[in-house]
Design an enzyme around this catalytic site. Structure first.
Site, short mmCIF file in Angstrom:
data_model
loop_
_atom_site.label_atom_id
_atom_site.label_comp_id
_atom_site.label_asym_id
_atom_site.label_seq_id
_atom_site.Cartn_x
_atom_site.Cartn_y
_atom_site.Cartn_z
N GLN A 186 0.84 -1.19 0.00
CA GLN A 186 0.00 0.00 0.00
C GLN A 186 0.88 1.24 0.00
OE1 GLN A 186 -3.23 0.04 -0.30
NE2 GLN A 186 -3.76 -2.09 0.09
N TYR A 219 -6.74 -12.47 -2.85
CA TYR A 219 -5.78 -11.39 -3.14
C TYR A 219 -5.13 -10.87 -1.85
CZ TYR A 219 -9.28 -11.20 -6.93
OH TYR A 219 -10.19 -11.51 -7.91
N ASN A 224 -1.35 -8.16 4.59
CA ASN A 224 -1.63 -6.82 5.11
C ASN A 224 -2.92 -6.78 5.93
OD1 ASN A 224 -1.06 -3.86 5.07
ND2 ASN A 224 -2.97 -3.78 3.94
N GLU A 240 -3.31 -16.08 -2.71
CA GLU A 240 -2.51 -15.07 -3.41
C GLU A 240 -1.75 -15.78 -4.52
OE1 GLU A 240 -0.58 -12.16 -5.02
OE2 GLU A 240 -1.99 -11.69 -3.40
N ASP A 300 -9.85 -7.70 -2.03
CA ASP A 300 -9.21 -6.42 -2.36
C ASP A 300 -8.54 -6.63 -3.71
OD1 ASP A 300 -7.99 -3.98 -2.44
OD2 ASP A 300 -6.55 -4.38 -0.84
N CYS A 325 -9.51 -0.48 -5.08
CA CYS A 325 -8.68 0.65 -5.52
C CYS A 325 -9.26 1.30 -6.77
CB CYS A 325 -7.25 0.19 -5.78
SG CYS A 325 -7.09 -1.06 -7.09
N GLU A 359 -9.86 5.05 -2.87
CA GLU A 359 -10.22 3.67 -2.57
C GLU A 359 -11.53 3.68 -1.80
OE1 GLU A 359 -7.50 0.74 -1.52
OE2 GLU A 359 -5.95 1.47 -2.90
#
Length: 367
Positions: A186, A219, A224, A240, A300, A325, A359
């Protein structure tokens, strides 16, 4: 507005305009007033990339307007960048200009920093990097007290390490993250903290609710969101596709002492096929998907949003936590998801001040 130098007095007005525009865009799906999370008006970007303008035996940091790549403007400051980036820019440039070896055919410099003060510098060249370059780069690394990484075509020279360690205080607890150069992180550290805290507030808060279901995250990157949210669920399964991110996530899980979280290297499309038993995956040979009772799914996705099959798959879950995003593609997905779910929370995160980008986050609950 040139993003290397901004007028912070204009920040609130620009944010208000973005919020008004987004609130209107989401009107077909919710009449909720958004929870708005503003960015610091300056020094908010934790990473930066500069082209290096070579002219008359000197090199300078440069930026270009979109579509005008032969008209650079040289910059001496970068007020949107973290204070650590701004501290490092002048001494790095002086050292590069004092060394023909470091300057010659250098075309890009990247900074990766953290809220906790760690930093990494990557120098990218149009030439092979040999022993002489490494010797001078090591001297530069010693001078700056910051790890240096060299890149060229099919070369990556790691002098010390190729990552930084971020430490984020989230709701009174510190979380540690390994962030690897070249992988996604990020860009706005304070907004990252706000996003994680907001996502945690959308999760079960009592031990009784926690025992009622598991979390699926698609994802997940380097963990995070996954790692702080794990405390709110019985078990967590995250996916992921990037091998580098999966490896970093595994290290971050161990560093934060999380014991109820498993990571699978699968794309969202592959996971959809796996959970629907469309085809077997060798990576799942010793993994029991049926042992999970998912109550919540967190997504995300990239700017392209969710593909049709993934969108249909997550619609099966009681709760969907969707952070985006790209509000435009989120809105496209909401056209389908709101057929089965209602929006219970709506948030706007100003990840990219002084731009049209932002976002958004929504919590959807099955009707």
């Amino acid at each position: 507005m040139a993003l290397h130098r901004v007028n912070t007095d204009e920040y609130q007005q620009q944010l208000d305009q973005k919020v008004a525009r987004l609130r209107e865009a989401y009107t077909p799906y919710t009449d909720l007033a958004p929870e708005v999370f503003p960015s610091p008006p300056s020094h908010y970007r934790m990473r930066a990339e500069f082209k290096m303008w070579q002219d008359g035996g000197r090199v300078d940091y440069a930026m270009y307007k979109q579509g005008e790549y032969k008209k650079p403007f040289v910059i001496q400051e970068f007020t949107v960048g973290s204070r650590r980036i701004n501290e490092l820019m002048p001494p790095l440039l002086d050292a590069i200009n004092a060394s023909e070896m470091l300057r010659k055919r250098l075309f890009c410099t990247e900074f990766l920093t953290t809220l906790s003060g760690d930093a990494l510098i990557t120098l990218i060249y149009h030439k092979p990097l040999g022993d002489e370059w490494e010797s001078e780069a090591r001297a530069l690394q010693e001078q700056l007290g910051v790890p240096i990484l060299g890149r060229s075509r099919k070369q990556k020279l790691v002098l010390e390490r190729d990552y930084v360690i971020e430490k984020l205080d989230i709701d009174g607890r510190e979380y540690q993250y390994k962030q690897v150069e070249g992988s996604f992180t990020q860009p706005n550290g304070e907004i990252c903290r706000s996003m994680i805290s907001w996502a945690k507030s959308c999760c079960p808060q009592t031990s009784e609710d926690k025992a009622s279901g598991d979390l699926l995250e698609l994802y997940c990157g380097n963990g995070n969101f996954t790692i702080p949210l794990a405390a709110h669920f019985r078990k967590v399964l995250a996916t992921e596709i990037s091998k580098v991110s999966v490896n970093a996530a595994q290290e971050n899980i161990a560093a934060n002492g999380v014991d109820n979280l498993a990571i699978l290297r699968l794309s969202s499309e592959e996971f959809t096929q796996a959970i629907d038993k469309v085809r077997p995956f060798r990576r799942l040979k010793d993994f029991d998907l049926d042992s999970y009772d998912f109550s919540t799914v967190l997504v995300d996705p990239p700017r392209a949003g969710l593909d049709q099959d993934t969108c249909a798959m997550i619609a099966r879950f009681p709760k969907i936590l969707y952070i985006s995003c790209n509000p435009e593609t989120q809105l496209e997905n909401l056209a389908e998801l709101t057929k089965t779910h209602r929006i219970e929370r709506f948030a706007i995160f100003d990840q990219f001040p002084y731009t049209d980008h932002t976002e958004s986050g929504v919590l959807l609950v099955r009707k």
